[in-house]
Design a protein around this motif. Structure first.
Motif, PDB file in Angstrom:
ATOM      1  N   ARG A  39       5.513 106.303 112.121  1.00 17.98           N
ATOM      2  CA  ARG A  39       4.119 105.868 112.054  1.00 17.98           C
ATOM      3  C   ARG A  39       3.970 104.550 111.304  1.00 17.98           C
ATOM      4  O   ARG A  39       3.023 103.803 111.546  1.00 17.98           O
ATOM      5  N   ARG A  40       4.870 104.263 110.381  1.00 13.73           N
ATOM      6  CA  ARG A  40       4.777 103.033 109.581  1.00 13.73           C
ATOM      7  C   ARG A  40       5.302 101.802 110.320  1.00 13.73           C
ATOM      8  O   ARG A  40       5.106 100.676 109.864  1.00 13.73           O
ATOM      9  N   ARG A  41       5.937 101.984 111.441  1.00 16.87           N
ATOM     10  CA  ARG A  41       6.505 100.847 112.169  1.00 16.87           C
ATOM     11  C   ARG A  41       5.407 100.015 112.827  1.00 16.87           C
ATOM     12  O   ARG A  41       4.438 100.553 113.368  1.00 16.87           O
ATOM     13  N   ALA A  42       5.586  98.712 112.819  1.00 19.00           N
ATOM     14  CA  ALA A  42       4.609  97.790 113.406  1.00 19.00           C
ATOM     15  C   ALA A  42       4.589  97.950 114.921  1.00 19.00           C
ATOM     16  O   ALA A  42       5.643  98.002 115.572  1.00 19.00           O
ATOM     17  N   VAL A  43       3.388  97.998 115.484  1.00 19.36           N
ATOM     18  CA  VAL A  43       3.239  98.203 116.920  1.00 19.36           C
ATOM     19  C   VAL A  43       3.419  96.909 117.704  1.00 19.36           C
ATOM     20  O   VAL A  43       4.152  96.869 118.704  1.00 19.36           O
ATOM     21  N   ALA A  44       2.753  95.829 117.275  1.00 18.21           N
ATOM     22  CA  ALA A  44       2.682  94.609 118.081  1.00 18.21           C
ATOM     23  C   ALA A  44       4.046  94.068 118.501  1.00 18.21           C
ATOM     24  O   ALA A  44       4.271  93.809 119.700  1.00 18.21           O
ATOM     25  N   PRO A  45       4.993  93.851 117.587  1.00 23.46           N
ATOM     26  CA  PRO A  45       6.274  93.289 118.031  1.00 23.46           C
ATOM     27  C   PRO A  45       7.035  94.232 118.953  1.00 23.46           C
ATOM     28  O   PRO A  45       7.742  93.783 119.869  1.00 23.46           O
ATOM     29  N   ARG A  46       6.898  95.533 118.729  1.00 23.86           N
ATOM     30  CA  ARG A  46       7.596  96.494 119.582  1.00 23.86           C
ATOM     31  C   ARG A  46       6.969  96.560 120.968  1.00 23.86           C
ATOM     32  O   ARG A  46       7.665  96.650 121.974  1.00 23.86           O
ATOM     33  N   LEU A  47       5.650  96.504 121.010  1.00 25.16           N
ATOM     34  CA  LEU A  47       4.981  96.529 122.307  1.00 25.16           C
ATOM     35  C   LEU A  47       5.331  95.271 123.100  1.00 25.16           C
ATOM     36  O   LEU A  47       5.609  95.337 124.302  1.00 25.16           O
ATOM     37  N   GLY A  48       5.338  94.127 122.432  1.00 20.10           N
ATOM     38  CA  GLY A  48       5.679  92.887 123.113  1.00 20.10           C
ATOM     39  C   GLY A  48       7.093  92.912 123.671  1.00 20.10           C
ATOM     40  O   GLY A  48       7.338  92.505 124.813  1.00 20.10           O
ATOM     41  N   GLU A  49       8.040  93.399 122.877  1.00 22.02           N
ATOM     42  CA  GLU A  49       9.431  93.489 123.335  1.00 22.02           C
ATOM     43  C   GLU A  49       9.569  94.482 124.471  1.00 22.02           C
ATOM     44  O   GLU A  49      10.291  94.231 125.452  1.00 22.02           O
ATOM     45  N   ALA A  50       8.855  95.618 124.377  1.00 24.27           N
ATOM     46  CA  ALA A  50       8.931  96.626 125.431  1.00 24.27           C
ATOM     47  C   ALA A  50       8.372  96.090 126.747  1.00 24.27           C
ATOM     48  O   ALA A  50       8.922  96.368 127.822  1.00 24.27           O
ATOM     49  N   VAL A  51       7.294  95.324 126.675  1.00 24.08           N
ATOM     50  CA  VAL A  51       6.725  94.717 127.881  1.00 24.08           C
ATOM     51  C   VAL A  51       7.736  93.768 128.514  1.00 24.08           C
ATOM     52  O   VAL A  51       7.935  93.764 129.737  1.00 24.08           O
ATOM     53  N   ASP A  52       8.383  92.961 127.692  1.00 20.31           N
ATOM     54  CA  ASP A  52       9.361  91.998 128.202  1.00 20.31           C
ATOM     55  C   ASP A  52      10.526  92.692 128.899  1.00 20.31           C
ATOM     56  O   ASP A  52      11.123  92.133 129.825  1.00 20.31           O
ATOM     57  N   ARG A  53      10.836  93.904 128.466  1.00 20.53           N
ATOM     58  CA  ARG A  53      11.985  94.617 129.019  1.00 20.53           C
ATOM     59  C   ARG A  53      11.601  95.566 130.153  1.00 20.53           C
ATOM     60  O   ARG A  53      12.468  96.225 130.721  1.00 20.53           O
ATOM     61  N   SER A  54      10.318  95.642 130.483  1.00 11.99           N
ATOM     62  CA  SER A  54       9.841  96.575 131.504  1.00 11.99           C
ATOM     63  C   SER A  54       9.436  95.831 132.768  1.00 11.99           C
ATOM     64  O   SER A  54       9.157  94.636 132.745  1.00 11.99           O
ATOM     65  N   VAL A  55       9.392  96.565 133.853  1.00 11.39           N
ATOM     66  CA  VAL A  55       8.907  96.028 135.129  1.00 11.39           C
ATOM     67  C   VAL A  55       7.556  96.662 135.420  1.00 11.39           C
ATOM     68  O   VAL A  55       7.459  97.880 135.580  1.00 11.39           O
ATOM     69  N   ASP A  56       6.507  95.856 135.452  1.00  9.48           N
ATOM     70  CA  ASP A  56       5.163  96.324 135.777  1.00  9.48           C
ATOM     71  C   ASP A  56       4.736  97.525 134.941  1.00  9.48           C
ATOM     72  O   ASP A  56       4.339  98.570 135.468  1.00  9.48           O
ATOM     73  N   PRO A  57       4.794  97.423 133.607  1.00  8.30           N
ATOM     74  CA  PRO A  57       4.392  98.574 132.783  1.00  8.30           C
ATOM     75  C   PRO A  57       2.883  98.725 132.709  1.00  8.30           C
ATOM     76  O   PRO A  57       2.137  97.763 132.900  1.00  8.30           O
ATOM     77  N   TRP A  58       2.438  99.946 132.425  1.00  3.73           N
ATOM     78  CA  TRP A  58       1.072 100.182 131.988  1.00  3.73           C
ATOM     79  C   TRP A  58       1.103 100.204 130.460  1.00  3.73           C
ATOM     80  O   TRP A  58       2.102 100.623 129.860  1.00  3.73           O
ATOM     81  N   VAL A  59       0.023  99.761 129.830  1.00  5.81           N
ATOM     82  CA  VAL A  59      -0.016  99.691 128.372  1.00  5.81           C
ATOM     83  C   VAL A  59      -1.220 100.473 127.862  1.00  5.81           C
ATOM     84  O   VAL A  59      -2.367 100.153 128.185  1.00  5.81           O
ATOM     85  N   GLY A  60      -0.950 101.496 127.059  1.00  9.48           N
ATOM     86  CA  GLY A  60      -2.015 102.321 126.500  1.00  9.48           C
ATOM     87  C   GLY A  60      -2.824 101.561 125.473  1.00  9.48           C
ATOM     88  O   GLY A  60      -2.269 100.908 124.589  1.00  9.48           O
ATOM     89  N   THR A  61      -4.128 101.658 125.570  1.00  7.83           N
ATOM     90  CA  THR A  61      -5.015 100.893 124.690  1.00  7.83           C
ATOM     91  C   THR A  61      -5.460 101.663 123.450  1.00  7.83           C
ATOM     92  O   THR A  61      -6.008 101.064 122.523  1.00  7.83           O
TER      93      THR A  61
END
Length: 261
Positions: free
Chosen positions: A105-127
């Protein structure tokens, strides 16, 4: 196809969300939808890569992947993410706290979400809880239905967002008030505005009475898709008119309620 499954198709719902703790996700192949999302309920409940690949032979399959959780962390332990079949897509989310450890829970979301998007093909992103960060990715927005969804969708479209928007909603194909409350009463009671309006200690299922029952039934229409086929179809159409491109229904009474003859 059995009668209720045909009715689900008639509502205009075009994707289903399944919880692996509640059913064999392979049953998604019996539903009249083209897409299925698999909710994350802890790594011990994650379907095997083989079962996901088999399901993906028939449907567009997406697995909810919390970017802060071990196994799905693109900046750390990503072993589970690496094991997902190439034919299976992602719904990238910050992660429900109930399924995360204190450290996660303490881990930062933004950098992980950005990296995950870069590594995914056409992802959906939960808001949920990260609306601005999710929007910044430019990917398909995966939103929970709420009382402001229609207004929010129109605002996004008016502001120039041209991407896809998927709306997730627990779904109860029933007119019976008790059935609706038993299926989604607890869920809607956890929404902030609803929790504040409920009398303290009031039941949130079919046993609810008086003011509590009124609040819960009104909230069920705000946060879920409830009612007969025609009523749900009208609500789905309104969401599409407001800007939704995909409506994802979670069978809140179980898959059998969608398939029962």
């Amino acid at each position: 196809m059995l009668r209720n499954a045909e009715s689900v198709g008639e509502t205009g719902i075009d994707a289903a969300a399944l919880k692996p703790t509640e059913c064999d996700v392979a049953r998604a192949a019996d539903l009249p939808v083209g897409t299925v999302t698999i909710d994350y309920e802890g790594r011990e409940h994650l379907p095997t890569p083989e079962s996901l690949a088999g399901l993906a032979e028939h449907l567009d399959v997406r697995v909810t992947t919390p970017v802060r959780a071990d196994g799905f962390d693109p900046l750390g332990d990503d072993a589970l993410l690496a094991d997902l079949p190439e034919s299976v897509g992602n719904v990238l989310v910050a992660g429900h706290p109930a399924y995360l450890t204190d450290e996660e829970r303490r881990r930062a979301v933004a950098p992980r979400l950005g990296e995950a998007v870069d590594r995914s093909v056409d992802p959906w992103v939960g808001t949920e809880s990260v609306e601005r960060i999710a929007l910044a990715t430019g990917q398909t927005q995966f939103e929970l239905l709420s009382r402001t969804t229609d207004r929010d969708l129109r605002s996004l479209r008016a502001a120039g967002f041209g991407g896809d928007i998927a709306v997730y909603a627990p779904t109860v194909l029933a007119d019976d008030e008790d059935a609706i409350l038993d299926a989604v009463g607890d869920y809607v009671a956890r929404r902030g505005p609803v929790a504040r309006a409920l009398p303290e200690g009031a039941p949130t299922d079919a046993d609810a009475e008086g003011r509590a029952r009124e609040v819960l039934l009104a909230a069920a229409s705000d946060y879920a898709l409830v009612g007969g086929v025609e009523q749900v179809r009208e609500r789905v159409a309104a969401l599409r008119e407001a800007g939704a491109t995909t409506v994802v229904g979670y069978p809140a009474r179980g898959v059998d309620a969608f398939l029962r003859d």
